[in-house]
Design an enzyme around this catalytic site. Structure first.
Site, PDB file in Angstrom:
ATOM      1  NE  ARG A 163      -3.638  -2.345   0.187  1.00 47.12           N
ATOM      2  CZ  ARG A 163      -3.172  -3.485  -0.353  1.00 47.12           C
ATOM      3  NH1 ARG A 163      -2.041  -3.499  -1.012  1.00 47.12           N
ATOM      4  NH2 ARG A 163      -3.854  -4.588  -0.267  1.00 47.12           N
ATOM      5  CB  SER A 234      -8.867  -1.419   4.659  1.00 47.17           C
ATOM      6  OG  SER A 234      -9.429  -2.625   4.224  1.00 47.17           O
ATOM      7  CD  GLU A 330      -5.627   0.715   2.591  1.00 46.36           C
ATOM      8  OE1 GLU A 330      -5.388  -0.306   3.254  1.00 46.36           O
ATOM      9  OE2 GLU A 330      -6.432   0.737   1.649  1.00 46.36           O
TER      10      GLU A 330
HETATM   11  C1  FAD Z   1     -15.513  -0.053  -0.321  1.00 42.51           C
HETATM   12  C2  FAD Z   1     -14.048   0.148  -0.606  1.00 42.51           C
HETATM   13  C3  FAD Z   1     -13.228  -0.952  -0.791  1.00 42.51           C
HETATM   14  C4  FAD Z   1     -11.861  -0.786  -1.067  1.00 42.51           C
HETATM   15  N1  FAD Z   1     -11.090  -1.893  -1.252  1.00 42.51           N
HETATM   16  C5  FAD Z   1      -9.778  -1.755  -1.536  1.00 42.51           C
HETATM   17  C6  FAD Z   1      -8.961  -2.908  -1.747  1.00 42.51           C
HETATM   18  O1  FAD Z   1      -9.422  -4.043  -1.717  1.00 42.51           O
HETATM   19  N2  FAD Z   1      -7.645  -2.713  -2.009  1.00 42.51           N
HETATM   20  C7  FAD Z   1      -7.098  -1.460  -2.087  1.00 42.51           C
HETATM   21  O2  FAD Z   1      -5.888  -1.359  -2.333  1.00 42.51           O
HETATM   22  N3  FAD Z   1      -7.845  -0.357  -1.893  1.00 42.51           N
HETATM   23  C8  FAD Z   1      -9.165  -0.468  -1.625  1.00 42.51           C
HETATM   24  N4  FAD Z   1      -9.935   0.644  -1.417  1.00 42.51           N
HETATM   25  C9  FAD Z   1      -9.317   1.981  -1.462  1.00 42.51           C
HETATM   26  C10 FAD Z   1      -9.480   2.701  -2.832  1.00 42.51           C
HETATM   27  O3  FAD Z   1     -10.459   2.086  -3.598  1.00 42.51           O
HETATM   28  C11 FAD Z   1      -8.166   2.702  -3.618  1.00 42.51           C
HETATM   29  O4  FAD Z   1      -7.152   3.316  -2.867  1.00 42.51           O
HETATM   30  C12 FAD Z   1      -8.313   3.444  -4.958  1.00 42.51           C
HETATM   31  O5  FAD Z   1      -7.145   3.255  -5.727  1.00 42.51           O
HETATM   32  C13 FAD Z   1      -8.574   4.941  -4.793  1.00 42.51           C
HETATM   33  O6  FAD Z   1      -8.939   5.446  -6.065  1.00 42.51           O
HETATM   34  P1  FAD Z   1      -9.619   6.871  -6.207  1.00 42.51           P
HETATM   35  O7  FAD Z   1      -9.675   7.195  -7.652  1.00 42.51           O
HETATM   36  O8  FAD Z   1     -10.887   6.916  -5.485  1.00 42.51           O
HETATM   37  O9  FAD Z   1      -8.514   7.788  -5.500  1.00 42.51           O
HETATM   38  P2  FAD Z   1      -8.766   9.017  -4.522  1.00 42.51           P
HETATM   39  O10 FAD Z   1      -9.400   8.524  -3.276  1.00 42.51           O
HETATM   40  O11 FAD Z   1      -9.438  10.111  -5.247  1.00 42.51           O
HETATM   41  O12 FAD Z   1      -7.258   9.432  -4.203  1.00 42.51           O
HETATM   42  C14 FAD Z   1      -6.457   8.607  -3.387  1.00 42.51           C
HETATM   43  C15 FAD Z   1      -5.032   9.187  -3.330  1.00 42.51           C
HETATM   44  O13 FAD Z   1      -4.458   9.130  -4.634  1.00 42.51           O
HETATM   45  C16 FAD Z   1      -4.095  10.436  -5.090  1.00 42.51           C
HETATM   46  N5  FAD Z   1      -4.413  10.464  -6.525  1.00 42.51           N
HETATM   47  C17 FAD Z   1      -5.612  10.178  -7.101  1.00 42.51           C
HETATM   48  N6  FAD Z   1      -5.503  10.249  -8.439  1.00 42.51           N
HETATM   49  C18 FAD Z   1      -4.219  10.600  -8.714  1.00 42.51           C
HETATM   50  C19 FAD Z   1      -3.490  10.853  -9.921  1.00 42.51           C
HETATM   51  N7  FAD Z   1      -4.054  10.744 -11.130  1.00 42.51           N
HETATM   52  N8  FAD Z   1      -2.180  11.210  -9.807  1.00 42.51           N
HETATM   53  C20 FAD Z   1      -1.574  11.310  -8.592  1.00 42.51           C
HETATM   54  N9  FAD Z   1      -2.215  11.088  -7.426  1.00 42.51           N
HETATM   55  C21 FAD Z   1      -3.522  10.738  -7.489  1.00 42.51           C
HETATM   56  C22 FAD Z   1      -4.927  11.403  -4.259  1.00 42.51           C
HETATM   57  O14 FAD Z   1      -4.293  12.666  -4.136  1.00 42.51           O
HETATM   58  C23 FAD Z   1      -4.996  10.661  -2.925  1.00 42.51           C
HETATM   59  O15 FAD Z   1      -3.814  10.869  -2.184  1.00 42.51           O
HETATM   60  C24 FAD Z   1     -11.310   0.515  -1.147  1.00 42.51           C
HETATM   61  C25 FAD Z   1     -12.152   1.629  -0.966  1.00 42.51           C
HETATM   62  C26 FAD Z   1     -13.500   1.449  -0.704  1.00 42.51           C
HETATM   63  C27 FAD Z   1     -14.382   2.655  -0.535  1.00 42.51           C
END
Ligand code: FAD
Length: 335
Positions: A163, A234, A330
């Site tokens: 992570r 998480s 996380e």
């Molecule tokens: C129900 C649920 C289940 C989940 N299960 C998992 C799982 O099984 N495994 C797992 O690893 N994660 C899981 N996650 C966490 C999440 O889905 C991941 O971290 C996902 O990659 C976040 O994507 P996002 O587009 O929503 O990013 P955001 O939440 O919008 O951003 C997350 C971070 O990434 C940065 N960021 C976003 N886009 C960019 C970009 N283009 N360039 C640079 N930085 C950027 C942001 O600044 C922030 O720091 C879960 C979340 C939820 C709500």
């Protein structure tokens, strides 16, 4: 496109967060550069964002230029070592998983159903069910505001860990597109109990499509329904401790699971929350730990970031008091 004073509660899956001063849409290098130029003019930092599924935004107004990535396209290129799949940052991650499964491509089927965008996937090296992004990652392109240039990073340059990546350690660059190397032939990775149980029950998990669908079904029980509840999945990382610390804890909690990793022994935090602290469903105000998976923090409608932080701090203190382990979040904070 640029909007002003946009409540981040409307852009995050926690449904929490005060108004961001500016929100820009990033769908090209030109629009990303425009957002950075604007941020320099008004002296505010740029916060890249995808679908807000790993963000806890503060309750107060947020003095930043939020750059919401919305470029989305997927391409497939046959190479001698596999199929290179290239997706733009704003592409939904699960749309990519489905598109690859439809092409019969192996490699990311165990990552089915993870919310969020392709651009955010490398940030925390998303992982689930024994697979992580780094396993199939080939390269990415990001806009680096320091040098005003587009950089191409390979796996080494991204410094992936559990992570973790260079984008967490040194935020700044905006990921524009990501390339993976997938295979036309493959075998199912069903080492995780949830998946091996399905095989024992007679399910034929023999294609990326059937595995992806099975993973989505398993996840629908493990995680709250995003249409109904506020959550970022998480909330904490599973801690890694030294083998001496693990041996000492085993004297106290003889059934404590542990998995050998490069840095020591990784402990499933959910086991501690459940079996040591009995915190399944633990509630403080409008925030609680999900009954089906205590690592997941769930916020009722109208809950605040302060309430989430209070519960998270209380949980971290209880874990430390019982085991001596200091747990890490996380979820990323926007404030
Ligand atoms: C129900 C649920 C289940 C989940 N299960 C998992 C799982 O099984 N495994 C797992 O690893 N994660 C899981 N996650 C966490 C999440 O889905 C991941 O971290 C996902 O990659 C976040 O994507 P996002 O587009 O929503 O990013 P955001 O939440 O919008 O951003 C997350 C971070 O990434 C940065 N960021 C976003 N886009 C960019 C970009 N283009 N360039 C640079 N930085 C950027 C942001 O600044 C922030 O720091 C879960 C979340 C939820 C709500």
């Amino acid at each position: 496109m640029m909007r002003e004073n946009v409540p981040l509660a409307s852009l995050t899956t926690f449904r929490i967060g005060g108004p961001a001063r500016y929100v820009h849409t990033g769908d090209s290098i030109a629009s990303v550069k425009t957002a950075f130029a604007h941020s320099r003019e008004c002296g505010l930092p740029v916060y890249p964002m995808g679908q807000g599924s790993n963000i806890l935004a503060a309750d107060h107004s947020i003095a930043a230029v939020v750059l919401k990535m919305e470029n989305d396209s997927i391409s497939f290129t046959e190479t001698t070592s596999g199929v290179e799949v290239c997706a733009e940052a704003g592409t939904s991650w699960d749309t990519l998983v489905r598109a690859c499964a439809a092409e019969g491509l192996w490699g990311i089927e165990n990552l089915a159903g993870i919310p969020g965008t392709v651009g955010a996937a490398p940030v925390q090296n998303i992982g689930a069910y024994g697979t992580e992004l780094a396993d199939t990652f080939s390269w990415l392109e990001c806009y680096d505001p320091e040098t005003d240039s587009v950089l191409r990073l390979t796996k080494d340059g991204c410094m992936f860990g559990y992570r973790d990546s260079v984008f967490k350690q040194k935020p700044g660059p905006v990921i524009m597109r990501v390339a993976l190397l997938l295979q036309r032939e493959g075998t199912a990775n069903t080492n995780y109990t949830d998946l091996s149980r399905l095989i024992e029950a007679g399910e034929a998990l023999s294609t990326p499509h059937t595995i992806g669908e099975a993973v989505r079904r398993v996840r629908s029980v493990k995680f709250p329904d995003l249409a109904k509840y506020g959550t970022a999945g998480s909330f904490f990382k599973n801690p890694t401790i030294s083998s001496d610390a693990y041996t000492a804890l085993k004297l106290q909690y003889s059934e404590l699971p542990g998995f050998v990793v490069e840095e020591g022994i990784k402990i499933p935090l959910a086991w501690i929350l459940d079996h040591v602290l009995d915190l399944r469903g633990f509630r403080m105000g409008r925030v609680h730990l999900f009954e089906n998976q205590p690592l997941v923090l769930v916020a009722d409608a109208d809950a605040t970031a302060d309430e989430v932080n209070a519960l998270a701090t209380a949980v971290a203190e209880k874990v430390c008091a019982a085991t001596g382990i200091r747990i890490e979040r996380e979820v990323r904070s926007f404030s």
